[in-house]
Each structure stands twice: as C-alpha cells, then as structure tokens.
Design an enzyme around this catalytic site. Structure first.
Site, PDB file in Angstrom:
ATOM      1  N   GLU A  96       0.111  -6.678  -2.507  1.00  0.00           N
ATOM      2  CA  GLU A  96      -0.069  -7.975  -3.168  1.00  0.00           C
ATOM      3  C   GLU A  96       0.195  -9.178  -2.276  1.00  0.00           C
ATOM      4  O   GLU A  96       0.835 -10.140  -2.702  1.00  0.00           O
ATOM      5  CB  GLU A  96       0.850  -8.022  -4.394  1.00  0.00           C
ATOM      6  CG  GLU A  96       2.371  -7.988  -4.089  1.00  0.00           C
ATOM      7  CD  GLU A  96       2.991  -6.605  -3.965  1.00  0.00           C
ATOM      8  OE1 GLU A  96       2.271  -5.654  -3.631  1.00  0.00           O
ATOM      9  OE2 GLU A  96       4.203  -6.488  -4.201  1.00  0.00           O
ATOM     10  N   HIS A 133      -3.524  -4.706 -10.963  1.00  0.00           N
ATOM     11  CA  HIS A 133      -2.124  -4.517 -10.573  1.00  0.00           C
ATOM     12  C   HIS A 133      -1.709  -5.540  -9.511  1.00  0.00           C
ATOM     13  O   HIS A 133      -0.717  -6.254  -9.675  1.00  0.00           O
ATOM     14  CB  HIS A 133      -1.926  -3.084 -10.062  1.00  0.00           C
ATOM     15  CG  HIS A 133      -0.542  -2.787  -9.583  1.00  0.00           C
ATOM     16  ND1 HIS A 133       0.408  -2.199 -10.390  1.00  0.00           N
ATOM     17  CD2 HIS A 133       0.060  -3.016  -8.397  1.00  0.00           C
ATOM     18  CE1 HIS A 133       1.537  -2.071  -9.714  1.00  0.00           C
ATOM     19  NE2 HIS A 133       1.351  -2.559  -8.494  1.00  0.00           N
ATOM     20  N   GLU A 134      -2.470  -5.616  -8.438  1.00  0.00           N
ATOM     21  CA  GLU A 134      -2.088  -6.538  -7.356  1.00  0.00           C
ATOM     22  C   GLU A 134      -2.151  -7.989  -7.835  1.00  0.00           C
ATOM     23  O   GLU A 134      -1.324  -8.814  -7.462  1.00  0.00           O
ATOM     24  CB  GLU A 134      -2.958  -6.317  -6.114  1.00  0.00           C
ATOM     25  CG  GLU A 134      -2.990  -4.879  -5.577  1.00  0.00           C
ATOM     26  CD  GLU A 134      -1.629  -4.209  -5.435  1.00  0.00           C
ATOM     27  OE1 GLU A 134      -0.620  -4.911  -5.258  1.00  0.00           O
ATOM     28  OE2 GLU A 134      -1.578  -2.960  -5.523  1.00  0.00           O
ATOM     29  N   HIS A 156       0.934  -8.943  -9.695  1.00  0.00           N
ATOM     30  CA  HIS A 156       2.071  -9.280  -8.831  1.00  0.00           C
ATOM     31  C   HIS A 156       2.159 -10.787  -8.559  1.00  0.00           C
ATOM     32  O   HIS A 156       3.203 -11.270  -8.123  1.00  0.00           O
ATOM     33  CB  HIS A 156       1.964  -8.543  -7.494  1.00  0.00           C
ATOM     34  CG  HIS A 156       2.563  -7.170  -7.482  1.00  0.00           C
ATOM     35  ND1 HIS A 156       3.867  -6.920  -7.854  1.00  0.00           N
ATOM     36  CD2 HIS A 156       2.033  -5.970  -7.110  1.00  0.00           C
ATOM     37  CE1 HIS A 156       4.108  -5.611  -7.703  1.00  0.00           C
ATOM     38  NE2 HIS A 156       3.012  -5.024  -7.267  1.00  0.00           N
ATOM     39  N   GLU A 187       7.744  -3.836  -9.645  1.00  0.00           N
ATOM     40  CA  GLU A 187       6.680  -2.871  -9.956  1.00  0.00           C
ATOM     41  C   GLU A 187       6.592  -2.495 -11.436  1.00  0.00           C
ATOM     42  O   GLU A 187       5.497  -2.322 -11.961  1.00  0.00           O
ATOM     43  CB  GLU A 187       6.836  -1.616  -9.088  1.00  0.00           C
ATOM     44  CG  GLU A 187       6.702  -1.885  -7.589  1.00  0.00           C
ATOM     45  CD  GLU A 187       5.349  -2.455  -7.168  1.00  0.00           C
ATOM     46  OE1 GLU A 187       4.383  -2.381  -7.962  1.00  0.00           O
ATOM     47  OE2 GLU A 187       5.266  -2.986  -6.039  1.00  0.00           O
ATOM     48  N   ASP A 194      11.733   2.686   1.584  1.00  0.00           N
ATOM     49  CA  ASP A 194      10.481   3.382   1.265  1.00  0.00           C
ATOM     50  C   ASP A 194      10.741   4.646   0.441  1.00  0.00           C
ATOM     51  O   ASP A 194       9.861   5.144  -0.248  1.00  0.00           O
ATOM     52  CB  ASP A 194       9.692   3.733   2.534  1.00  0.00           C
ATOM     53  CG  ASP A 194       9.038   2.491   3.166  1.00  0.00           C
ATOM     54  OD1 ASP A 194       9.041   1.426   2.507  1.00  0.00           O
ATOM     55  OD2 ASP A 194       8.546   2.575   4.303  1.00  0.00           O
ATOM     56  N   TYR A 220       7.858   2.164 -11.222  1.00  0.00           N
ATOM     57  CA  TYR A 220       6.561   1.773 -11.763  1.00  0.00           C
ATOM     58  C   TYR A 220       6.443   2.103 -13.249  1.00  0.00           C
ATOM     59  O   TYR A 220       6.331   1.231 -14.095  1.00  0.00           O
ATOM     60  CB  TYR A 220       5.437   2.500 -11.010  1.00  0.00           C
ATOM     61  CG  TYR A 220       5.179   1.971  -9.612  1.00  0.00           C
ATOM     62  CD1 TYR A 220       4.084   1.162  -9.352  1.00  0.00           C
ATOM     63  CD2 TYR A 220       6.013   2.293  -8.550  1.00  0.00           C
ATOM     64  CE1 TYR A 220       3.822   0.675  -8.079  1.00  0.00           C
ATOM     65  CE2 TYR A 220       5.766   1.808  -7.272  1.00  0.00           C
ATOM     66  CZ  TYR A 220       4.662   1.000  -7.044  1.00  0.00           C
ATOM     67  OH  TYR A 220       4.426   0.520  -5.789  1.00  0.00           O
TER      68      TYR A 220
HETATM   69  N1  BES Z   1       3.668  -3.444  -3.577  1.00  0.00           N
HETATM   70  C1  BES Z   1       3.033  -2.197  -3.756  1.00  0.00           C
HETATM   71  C2  BES Z   1       2.865  -1.427  -2.482  1.00  0.00           C
HETATM   72  C3  BES Z   1       4.160  -1.118  -1.745  1.00  0.00           C
HETATM   73  C4  BES Z   1       5.333  -0.846  -2.413  1.00  0.00           C
HETATM   74  C5  BES Z   1       4.154  -1.075  -0.379  1.00  0.00           C
HETATM   75  C6  BES Z   1       6.501  -0.567  -1.703  1.00  0.00           C
HETATM   76  C7  BES Z   1       5.313  -0.792   0.328  1.00  0.00           C
HETATM   77  C8  BES Z   1       6.493  -0.535  -0.336  1.00  0.00           C
HETATM   78  C9  BES Z   1       1.676  -2.337  -4.426  1.00  0.00           C
HETATM   79  O1  BES Z   1       1.617  -3.362  -5.360  1.00  0.00           O
HETATM   80  C10 BES Z   1       1.426  -1.084  -5.196  1.00  0.00           C
HETATM   81  O2  BES Z   1       2.175  -0.813  -6.083  1.00  0.00           O
HETATM   82  N2  BES Z   1       0.391  -0.329  -4.827  1.00  0.00           N
HETATM   83  C11 BES Z   1       0.039   0.913  -5.475  1.00  0.00           C
HETATM   84  C12 BES Z   1      -1.108   0.744  -6.421  1.00  0.00           C
HETATM   85  C13 BES Z   1      -0.772   0.480  -7.839  1.00  0.00           C
HETATM   86  C14 BES Z   1      -2.038   0.442  -8.680  1.00  0.00           C
HETATM   87  C15 BES Z   1       0.243   1.402  -8.445  1.00  0.00           C
HETATM   88  C16 BES Z   1      -0.439   1.865  -4.415  1.00  0.00           C
HETATM   89  O3  BES Z   1      -0.677   1.427  -3.282  1.00  0.00           O
HETATM   90  O4  BES Z   1      -0.589   3.040  -4.712  1.00  0.00           O
HETATM   91 ZN    ZN Z   2       2.739  -2.951  -7.063  1.00  0.00          ZN
END
Ligand code: BES
Ligand code: ZN
Length: 635
Positions: free
Chosen positions: A303, A327-328, A331, A350, A405, A413
């Site tokens: 995002e 989703h993005e 955010h 999230e 991470d 989520y």
């Molecule tokens: N912000 C996240 C991606 C992220 C989280 C990167 C933690 C690094 C550390 C992004 O908004 C996200 O949640 N992406 C998901 C997709 C979503 C539809 C659940 C993904 O990349 O799978």
């Molecule tokens: Zn996210």
C-alpha cells in the site's frame, strides 16, 4: 529541476475548485505531536525518537544498475521535544556504506559530524549513531547501498515483460527501509519527503509521492510527498514504465506491454474509491495509482501511499482478483492514515484493512461476492491457525527478539477482520460505521498502539452501551489465542451448492463433465478445489483435468490451488506446469505453500530443490529467505 514544476502543478490543482475540496494538501496535515500516543517502545528500531525526531527527509540518488546500488544522500530535518537537548541521533541501517555525515544548524552551513556504526544484528541491522550539536536542526548522510540490500530488488532484462531493460523496485515493510535509507525506521516516526532520482535516460522513476506521467524521460526525476508517512511506506521503482489513466485521480503504471491489460482489469478503481469515501470519509492522498510490477514482486500488493505496488498475478482478465486492489486502497485509511505504532500492533493495519476491503467489495461487486471472500478468508485462517503455536494466534502478538516478518500470518488479517465484524454485528452497521469514521478522523496521520485503540473503542462505542459491550470479549479477542466462542462464522449461500457438487463428485455420484461448473466464478472454483483437499486418487484428478483443463488455468489463484492438490495427489501431468509456475513468478503467497507441499515427500523434495536451483536467483530476497528455510537450502 522538477521540484518547482511539481509544486506549480500542485498549486494550480489546489486553486481549482473541486480539486481543492477533495484534497487535504490545502490544510497540511500536522505530523504527530512529539508527546502523542506514538511513543511506545519499538523493539525493531535502534532509534531514539523520544529525544530527537526526524520530521522531513530530502533524498538524492543515482540509480546504478551496473553496480546494483543506490548512491547519494539523505538529509534529515530534526525536531527535539520542548527543552530537549539531545546530542546523539540514532538511526537504523542495514548493509549501508556510510561515506560522510554532516550536520547543520540552518540547512545552509554544514560541518562534518562524527558517527559510529554499531555491530550488525541479523534482524535489526546496525545502529548509526551521529553526534549532533545541540543547535543542529539537520543532518546529511552520504552513503551507498549494498547490492544485497534486503529492501531492493534489481531485475535483469529477462525478468521483465519487455525483456529489454533492467528494473528496480523497493519493498520497505516491515523493516527494510533501513537497507536503502538511513533513518528512524519505526512506524511511529512520520515524516514528509522530497527526492531527486537520476536514472539511465530511457527509464522512468516513480515513488510513493507525487508522480507526473508527463515528465520527460530525461533520467532526472523529482518527487514530493507532502503528507507525513512512516518509513515503511517510502517506495521507489525504476524501469520502462508507462501510465494509463482510469479517472481524473486514478490510473495504472506498468511496463508498456502490460499497461492496457492492467487498466482494463482495474477499470473499477474510481468506483472503489467512491465506495471507500462514502464508507470511511474522504480520500486524503490526492491521487490513487497502481503500479503493476514484474512477477518477482514477493507480495500480492503493497500500500505505498498514492502508488500501490501490485503483482501481475492478479491480472486474471475477468477482475476476479481485484479484492487485492480494494485491500491496498483500504490501507489509505487503515495503515497509511492511522498507522500501527509498532509491529506488534500490525493487526490494526491489516485486520482493519481486510474488514474495509470486504465492505468495498460488497458495495462495488455485491453481497454474494463479499460473502464468498469472507468464507475463503475464514478457511485460510482456520487452516493456518491449526499449525501455529498459541503465542502466534494472538492479535497483540509478542515479536520481541523476532523478525517482524514472522508476524505475517492470517491471524492479524482474518482474525482482526472478524473482531471488527463482531463489533459491527453487535452494535449494528450504522453505529459501527459512525465509529469507524470517527476513528479515522481522530487518529488521522498518527501512529497508534493497540492500547490506544482499545481506549478509543471503550470511550466511543463500548461505554455508550454497556449491555451490548458485555457481548464482546475485547480482551479475549486481542490478547488470547484462537477465536472466541462467539466469533462470527461467515457463511455463503452461494458456496453451499459447490460443496454439494464437490461431495457428489468425490463420491462418484456425479461425473466431472456433469458438474454445474460452467458458470463458476474464481471463488467457486477455489472453494470446490479446497473441498477436495488434501489429496485424491490420480485418476480422479485426471478426470477433472480432462473436463476443465485445470493444469492450464491462467488464473493464478486457481492454478495455485490446483497445483497444491496435484502435488499432494502425485498427479504428475501437472508437474511441468508446476515448474513453470514456480519459475515464472515470485509471489510468496504461492511459493510458500507449494514448496511446503513438495518437501513433504523425498521425491517432492528432490523436485523442489531442482526447481529452486533454477528459480532462486530470480526471487526477491524476502521470498528467498522464506523458501531457503522450507527446502533447507545450503547452496
Ligand atoms: N502491507 C501488506 C504487505 C506486507 C505486510 C508486506 C507485511 C510486508 C510486511 C499488504 O497490504 C498486504 O496485506 N498484501 C497481501 C494482499 C492482501 C489482499 C491480503 C499480500 O501481499 O498477499
Ligand atoms: Zn494489507
């Protein structure tokens, strides 16, 4: 210099009626007051923002593709709390080479400053401690990145759609910004930024800031981000990138051969923005664009403010995977506007976002689709939670001594979203929506902890109706493992017939060719395939494959689900496709389960290693770290 030009464009835009109304740049958002909520201890940063805080960042880089490094400088404007006299500024870095550090009382006269770089911790990197005179308001660091910077991926031309030019993109969340910028890499520190980026002449640079599609391709790009953001939202991409508008304030950036396909897939962007604004309050970032990256991007989406980064694996051709864009976009309220103060509060980003995402999908694509997505989400959560230790099933997770991470599971989520859904169900949609809008306004452009949220929730919802509040075990939701007994269990009428079909076919009562699947959407297919897990006889898969050509599925989510079933069932006709899938994209969401499924048997492990040996160099450092662990990579 493009700064002046960009600034001029912004001013014209603000002067025009309509644009100014929507824009928040008219009243500059005030950054977090030093003594605000956001002073929680962040175990993932060495920095000392309580004593001296970065407020503005000026970046200047040369993008050197041949060396795979960024070389340049970061000038940081500092603020001390009233009466504060700190003379030591501690920044986060990882694998940076620091060439020179200077400080200045006024941004005009610069004096060399002494500094020291601490030992390198595998998770946190190295603290950069700079001695700053009491009257210094700025420091400037000349530095270069390492070719192995964890937040950068340098792609060779064959890894791009055009196959002609190299490509660079950043991924800063959670704590990778420090591998390409020396700063207070904590989400409770917000700053505005400007950047000047020099690239090879034929390439284009874009950032999580104001981007100008009309900028000449002269290898010299200027950016300004006037809203204060945390470090994990600073982003840069450089490549052969073009732009296609979708509405006056939304569009897509992508490689030329992808940009039209992306614009078609995301043609509902403006409708999504409107839906989101009706639900959660005005969009405060002026533009919303999506950058579709080459396939090695390790996430589905990121995002980055004003410019979401997205994987090309969501370009399904039928908009079936656009929930990721919802989703993005969501955010822009949850996460970018109201930000988790530390990574243990990640669920505030999230969980809220998944909840908002489903509300947007419901408005734009209807209750049926939102309902199916909620059921699939609950399945993901239950499956993942079953394999997690109790301490990782907690929303307010303890990440001390761990890589943030590691907190990336379905718990923040989907469990987070269920908690909000529970509140909605108990208090009613109207009241809960009012609460949400108030929450985003109250904490706008601030970083908050879980405790801040709970306090606000009590004061603005729970305490108003003690009777209803008694139905929501807040502490259990936030501090305990698993799901409370009263947690919502999303159901979908649309999916019931699919379950019946799966059972009938599995038991041999219906032939594959007679399944009522002609009109199934992606979601129905995913539900069907999941209902067949974990494994089936090979002949059954062959029957299904003959009827529906699942091995050739172009939809990445369906391909992933099918390949999981194929591996578990030893269905070898799908192996060439499996290898193509794993060597053509680097999205961790697909790599992780597929490699995990493969290593369950000795033959599978051999296959996994053979594929990984070819693919590893094309994966992003973040994906490599994940897959190395799964396959036990030792070189
Ligand atoms: N912000 C996240 C991606 C992220 C989280 C990167 C933690 C690094 C550390 C992004 O908004 C996200 O949640 N992406 C998901 C997709 C979503 C539809 C659940 C993904 O990349 O799978
Ligand atoms: Zn996210």
């Amino acid at each position: 210099m493009r700064y002046e030009r960009l600034a001029a464009v912004t001013l014209t835009c603000l002067a025009a009626t309509g644009c100014g109304e929507r824009s928040t740049a008219t009243k500059e958002p005030s950054p977090t007051p030093a003594a605000s909520a956001a002073s929680a201890r962040d175990v993932h940063s060495y920095s000392n923002p309580a004593e001296v805080r970065v407020r503005r960042v000026d970046l200047d880089w040369d993008v050197l593709f041949d060396k795979k490094i960024l070389r340049g400088s970061a000038a940081l404007s500092l603020e001390r709390p009233a009466g504060g006299r700190a003379t030591s500024l501690v920044l986060d870095t990882r694998d940076l080479t620091i060439e020179k550090v200077e400080s200045s009382p006024d941004g005009a006269a610069w004096a060399v400053a002494s500094f020291s770089l601490g030992p390198s911790d595998p998770i946190l990197g190295s603290a950069l401690t700079i001695r700053v005179p009491e009257n210094a308001t700025q420091v400037r660091i000349a530095y270069e990145t390492s070719p192995k910077a964890s937040g950068l991926q340098w792609l060779e031309p064959p890894q791009t759609a055009g196959r002609k030019d190299p490509f660079l993109f950043t991924q800063s969340q959670a704590i990778h910004a420090r591998s390409w910028i020396p700063l207070q890499d904590s989400p409770q520190v917000r700053f505005t930024y400007r950047a000047r980026v020099r690239t090879p002449k034929n390439l284009v640079a874009v950032m999580s800031a104001g981007n100008d599609p009309e900028a000449p391709r002269d290898g010299d790009y200027g950016f300004e981000m006037p809203q204060p953001i945390p470090s994990y939202l600073v982003a840069l991409a450089v490549g052969d990138i073009g732009f296609a508008p979708i509405s006056p304030r939304a569009g897509v950036w992508a490689e030329p051969s992808v940009v039209d396909r992306a614009a078609r897939e995301f043609s509902d962007l403006e409708s999504m923005l409107r839906a989101a604004e009706e639900l959660f309050g005005k969009y405060r970032w002026e533009r919303y664009d999506v950058l579709v990256l080459p396939p090695s991007f390790p996430f589905g989406g990121m995002e980055n403010p004003r410019l979401t980064f997205a994987t090309p694996t969501i370009l399904a051709g039928d908009k079936s995977l656009v929930a990721l864009v919802a989703h993005e976009l969501a955010h822009s309220w949850a996460g970018n506007l109201v930000t988790n103060a530390t990574w243990r509060d990640f669920w505030l980003n999230e969980g809220f976002t998944v909840y908002l995402e489903r509300r947007i999908i419901e408005r734009v694509y209807g209750v049926r689709r939102a309902g199916m997505e909620a059921v699939l989400g609950l399945q993901d959560l239950e499956k993942e939670m079953a394999g997690l230790p109790e301490k990782d099933q907690i929303l307010h997770v303890d990440l001390g001594g761990r890589d943030p991470d590691d907190g990336f599971t379905d718990v923040p989520y989907e469990k987070g979203a269920l908690f909000l859904r529970h509140l909605e169900e108990v208090f009613g949609r109207q009241r809960f929506d009012r609460f949400l809008r108030g929450y985003f306004d109250h904490f706008a452009f601030r970083s908050i902890t879980t405790e801040d949220f709970v306090q606000y929730l009590r004061a603005n919802l729970l305490d108003e109706s003690p009777g209803l509040a008694g139905k929501v075990p807040v502490d259990e939701w936030i501090e305990k493992a698993g799901l409370p007994a009263t947690a919502p269990r999303p159901k979908s009428d649309a999916l019931a017939p699919v379950e019946a079909a799966a059972a009938g076919w599995r038991e041999g009562k219906i032939r594959a060719a007679d399944l009522p699947a002609q009109d199934w959407s992606t979601h129905e297919w995913l539900h069907f395939l999941r209902a067949l897990a974990p494994a089936l006889p090979k002949e059954k898969l062959a029957e299904l494959d003959t009827a529906f050509r699942l091995t050739d599925a172009g939809n990445s989510e369906i391909a992933n689900q099918w390949l999981l079933l194929a591996i578990a069932s030893g269905y070898d006709p799908a192996y060439p496709r499996l290898e193509r899938f794993l060597t053509s994209m680097g999205r961790r969401k697909f790599l992780k389960p597929l490699y995990e499924e493969l290593v369950k048997t000795p033959e599978g492990k051999t296959r996994a290693l053979a594929i990984y040996r070819k693919a590893r160099a094309t994966y992003h450092p973040i994906a490599v770290a994940t897959v190395d662990k799964i396959v036990g990579w030792s070189g």
